[in-house]
Structures are given as C-alpha cells and as structure tokens.
Design a protein around this motif. Structure first.
Motif, PDB file in Angstrom:
ATOM      1  N   LYS A  73       0.813  -1.229   0.000  1.00  0.00           N
ATOM      2  CA  LYS A  73       0.000   0.000   0.000  1.00  0.00           C
ATOM      3  C   LYS A  73       0.844   1.276   0.000  1.00  0.00           C
ATOM      4  CE  LYS A  73      -4.206  -1.895   0.927  1.00  0.00           C
ATOM      5  NZ  LYS A  73      -4.355  -2.971   1.920  1.00  0.00           N
ATOM      6  N   LYS A  74       2.174   1.123  -0.007  1.00  0.00           N
ATOM      7  CA  LYS A  74       3.058   2.289   0.134  1.00  0.00           C
ATOM      8  C   LYS A  74       3.405   2.954  -1.199  1.00  0.00           C
ATOM      9  CE  LYS A  74       4.203   1.565   4.545  1.00  0.00           C
ATOM     10  NZ  LYS A  74       4.547   2.291   5.675  1.00  0.00           N
ATOM     11  N   PHE A  75       2.926   2.372  -2.283  1.00  0.00           N
ATOM     12  CA  PHE A  75       3.266   2.923  -3.594  1.00  0.00           C
ATOM     13  C   PHE A  75       1.980   3.339  -4.313  1.00  0.00           C
ATOM     14  CE2 PHE A  75       6.350  -0.275  -2.313  1.00  0.00           C
ATOM     15  CZ  PHE A  75       7.520   0.483  -2.327  1.00  0.00           C
ATOM     16  N   SER A  76       2.130   4.210  -5.314  1.00  0.00           N
ATOM     17  CA  SER A  76       0.924   4.637  -6.023  1.00  0.00           C
ATOM     18  C   SER A  76       0.260   3.442  -6.708  1.00  0.00           C
ATOM     19  CB  SER A  76       1.257   5.683  -7.081  1.00  0.00           C
ATOM     20  OG  SER A  76       2.106   6.656  -6.546  1.00  0.00           O
ATOM     21  N   PHE A  77       1.077   2.567  -7.297  1.00  0.00           N
ATOM     22  CA  PHE A  77       0.504   1.380  -7.931  1.00  0.00           C
ATOM     23  C   PHE A  77       1.523   0.244  -7.995  1.00  0.00           C
ATOM     24  CE2 PHE A  77      -0.843  -1.308 -11.504  1.00  0.00           C
ATOM     25  CZ  PHE A  77      -2.124  -1.597 -11.073  1.00  0.00           C
ATOM     26  N   VAL A  78       1.081  -0.950  -7.639  1.00  0.00           N
ATOM     27  CA  VAL A  78       1.935  -2.133  -7.761  1.00  0.00           C
ATOM     28  C   VAL A  78       1.265  -3.079  -8.760  1.00  0.00           C
ATOM     29  CG1 VAL A  78       3.016  -4.083  -6.573  1.00  0.00           C
ATOM     30  CG2 VAL A  78       2.767  -1.896  -5.391  1.00  0.00           C
ATOM     31  N   SER A  79       1.931  -3.336  -9.851  1.00  0.00           N
ATOM     32  CA  SER A  79       1.348  -4.179 -10.907  1.00  0.00           C
ATOM     33  C   SER A  79       1.417  -5.654 -10.533  1.00  0.00           C
ATOM     34  CB  SER A  79       2.103  -3.940 -12.207  1.00  0.00           C
ATOM     35  OG  SER A  79       1.660  -4.837 -13.205  1.00  0.00           O
ATOM     36  N   THR A  80       0.401  -6.404 -10.924  1.00  0.00           N
ATOM     37  CA  THR A  80       0.399  -7.855 -10.674  1.00  0.00           C
ATOM     38  C   THR A  80       1.211  -8.601 -11.746  1.00  0.00           C
ATOM     39  OG1 THR A  80      -1.639  -8.037 -11.939  1.00  0.00           O
ATOM     40  CG2 THR A  80      -1.859  -7.936  -9.536  1.00  0.00           C
ATOM     41  N   GLY A  81       1.636  -7.894 -12.774  1.00  0.00           N
ATOM     42  CA  GLY A  81       2.254  -8.575 -13.912  1.00  0.00           C
ATOM     43  C   GLY A  81       3.755  -8.737 -13.844  1.00  0.00           C
ATOM     44  N   GLY A  82       4.248  -9.727 -14.563  1.00  0.00           N
ATOM     45  CA  GLY A  82       5.678  -9.914 -14.788  1.00  0.00           C
ATOM     46  C   GLY A  82       5.928  -9.565 -16.252  1.00  0.00           C
TER      47      GLY A  82
END
Ligand code: 3PG
Length: 354
Positions: A326-335
């Motif tokens: 939750k500390k970043f604007s967005f964390v992608s689920t993708g590789g």
C-alpha cells in the motif's frame, strides 16, 4: 475498453471470470497471494450484483498442478460463500488453451453468459481463455485489469517529469526495447540487477563469474545515451566474503551480487528530485544474499513524494514480503505482461475486449 460497471443486468447471470492465480506454491501452501487478493474487488462487485462467478485460471507452465491449494486459500481469505463462486479446472490442463483452439474456446463459452478478463498478468498470452473466448460472449474488463491499464499508461501517456525509470532483473534481450523506449520518455534510466553485468561486459569491464547473456547486441547507441545511469560500485561475492568494490575492480573469481553503497546514495539523490518513478526488477541477486539495495531503495521510493509505479514478479514478491503493497501509487500484478504493456501500450488480451 468496456468494464464491468457498464454491464446492465448481472442478476442471475453466469460470469466466466479469467483471473491469474498463477501464484507460488510451497509444500501445498500459497506463498504469496497478492494476485489472488487483487481480484477481490471484481469478484465482490459481480456477486453483489447477483451474478454467479466461475473463476478460470492457469497454474504453472504445463497444467499438471492441482488448483487445490489455491482454492483452499481463496475461500479461507476471501470469506466468499462457496455457492457464489466456483473454480474451473487448471485451464492449461487442456491442450486447446495454449493452442488457442476455437472449439475449446466455444466449449468454455457454453459455461457462461458473460466473459470478464481480470487477468492482466496473463494477458500477453494468446491463449484461448484470454483472446478467443471473448469472441463468443459479451466481454468486459475487470477492475484490476482496468486499474493496471490506467496506472501503467501513466508511464508513457504524458508522464510527469523528472521521470526516473529503474530497471533491474535479468533477461537482457527482452529488456532492450524497454530501455530504448524509456531513454526517450524518461529523464534517467538507472540499470541494476543481472542486466548490469551485461552492460559492464559490453563496456569491456571484467565481470568475473556473473551470469550474462552471451549474445552480442548492438547497444552502443544505448551506452552513449546521457540519460543511462549505471552504478559506479557493486557488492561482489568473493569466496565466502561480500565486498563493496568499484566497477573496474571486479576480479575473475567474483560474482556481482548487488549494487554498491555509493550507487545507492547516487540513486537516492535522483529519487529525491523525481516526480514519477517507474521500477521493474530487483537491483541485485536477491535470492543469493543480494537483496539489500532493493530493500533500501524500496523504502526510499515509498517515502518519496513521487508518484510510484512498480512491477515485475520478483520485485512484487519482495514488496509483498515486506508488507509494503500500500506504500506505492501502484503495484502491478504482472511480470512479462507488465514489460510488454510498457513497451507496446496494449496486450493481446486487452485488444480482444474491443
Ligand atoms: C505470470 O506468472 O507471469 C503469468 O501468469 C503468465 O504465466 P506464464 O509465463 O506461464 O504464461
């Protein structure tokens, strides 16, 4: 792209929801459930509107893995009732999936009234449940897929400046197009991880026993670009010892493990000035004792004022372990899907929803 909020009536409808629950399993237990949790907003939305949801996922490469641990984990953490959601078998068990077979897609389509794709991280695959099934049913994007597209697009659609791109991990060949593109779009491209060894080798440095891509790529254009920033020092494993060294002091029997102290400091200065940070791939060989720089830099990015967009399987696994999602604007689920989207601005599974 149409999304699930545009579906007029979901009451009593059977929704086929493609998710990507391809998660690490160890001793029969789910090790990291970031991708599973990311699907909850979509599933809960559909159920609340009265739909019955069938989840379709793959697990592993060849379809031999049982979904049992995933199903168990899903119902344990979601608290979703078993009469609202069911699971289709590991979809890669059927050869028609990877062959992108029309009759397999048609057969899948008979099991639902509506198709929803919430599997961003699998949307670079031209497989039946991703690109062909949507031809046979009214199709929509799930909330996670939509969030991925919106957030990752910020990297190439009028990005904020100063824009810092941090790139680590391995697979040099797959990352060349990405580096080329972001040398144009960003203000700084910082390279770490196994990629660093490739750059140093091409520059003529001794890199000891560090693993490199042996092909010769014509990257002189990249190397001469002033926006490209390479670490000035590294941590190497030398026998039993870990030593911080300048990049021109690496010896034949040593392996690069991580970026060094001075490089972390330099990167910290750039982070401070940045308004947008895009990051993909760890900066060191984290599985082998080289996680320190990535952890430190993750904290700096989390505490900076910059908008931060992070992705890549290994980076995300570290974020998840450190409970920093939750500390970043967005964390992608993708590789792989994230890398491909950052280069092409779309994916086969996204195009299939048009
Ligand atoms: C991933 O883990 O990146 C996706 O689930 C795709 O998996 P794949 O590389 O086996 O197609």
């Amino acid at each position: 792209m149409r999304n699930i909020k545009q579906i007029k009536n979901l009451k009593g409808k059977r929704v086929l929801l493609r998710v990507d629950f391809n998660v690490p399993i160890k001793n029969g237990k789910v090790e990291d459930d970031f991708r599973i949790k990311a699907s909850f907003p979509t599933i809960n939305f559909l159920i609340k509107k009265g739909a019955f949801v069938t989840l379709i996922t793959h697990l592993g490469k060849d379809g031999t893995e049982s979904l049992e641990p995933v199903i168990k984990h899903f119902f344990a953490i979601s608290k979703i009732k078993k009469n609202k959601v069911s699971f289709f078998d590991n979809v890669r068990k059927f050869s028609g999936e990877e062959e992108n077979n029309l009759s397999f897609a048609k057969e899948l389509a008979t099991k639902g009234d509506i198709y929803v794709n919430d599997a961003f991280s699998a949307s670079h695959r031209e497989h039946a449940s991703i690109v062909t099934l949507p031809k046979y049913l009214p199709s929509y994007a799930g909330l996670q897929l939509e969030a991925e597209v919106k957030s990752l697009s910020r990297a190439f659609d009028k990005p904020k400046h100063p824009f810092l791109f941090i790139l680590g991990g391995a697979k040099f060949s797959t990352k060349i197009p990405l580096i080329k593109k972001y040398l144009e779009l960003a203000d700084c491209v910082f390279v770490g991880g196994a990629l660093l060894g490739d750059f140093l080798r091409v520059k003529g440095y001794e890199i000891g026993k560090s693993l490199v891509d042996e092909n010769n790529y014509n990257i002189s254009e990249i190397l001469n670009n002033k926006k490209l920033i390479l670490p000035t020092d590294v941590v190497v494993r030398s026998g039993e010892k870990l030593i911080n060294k300048k990049i021109d002091q690496i010896e034949k029997n040593e392996t690069i493990l991580d970026i060094g102290k001075e490089s972390i400091k330099n990167l910290a200065q750039i982070i401070k000035k940045s308004k947008l940070i895009l990051w993909n791939g760890p900066l060191g060989k984290y599985e082998d004792g080289g996680a320190k720089a990535t952890k430190e830099i993750l904290k700096l990015v989390a505490n900076s004022k910059a908008e931060s967009i992070l992705g890549g399987g290994d980076t995300v696994a570290m974020i998840s372990k450190m409970k920093m999602e939750k500390k970043f604007s967005f964390v992608s689920t993708g590789g792989g899907a994230t890398l491909e989207f950052l280069v092409n601005g779309t994916l086969p599974g996204i195009k299939a929803l048009d």
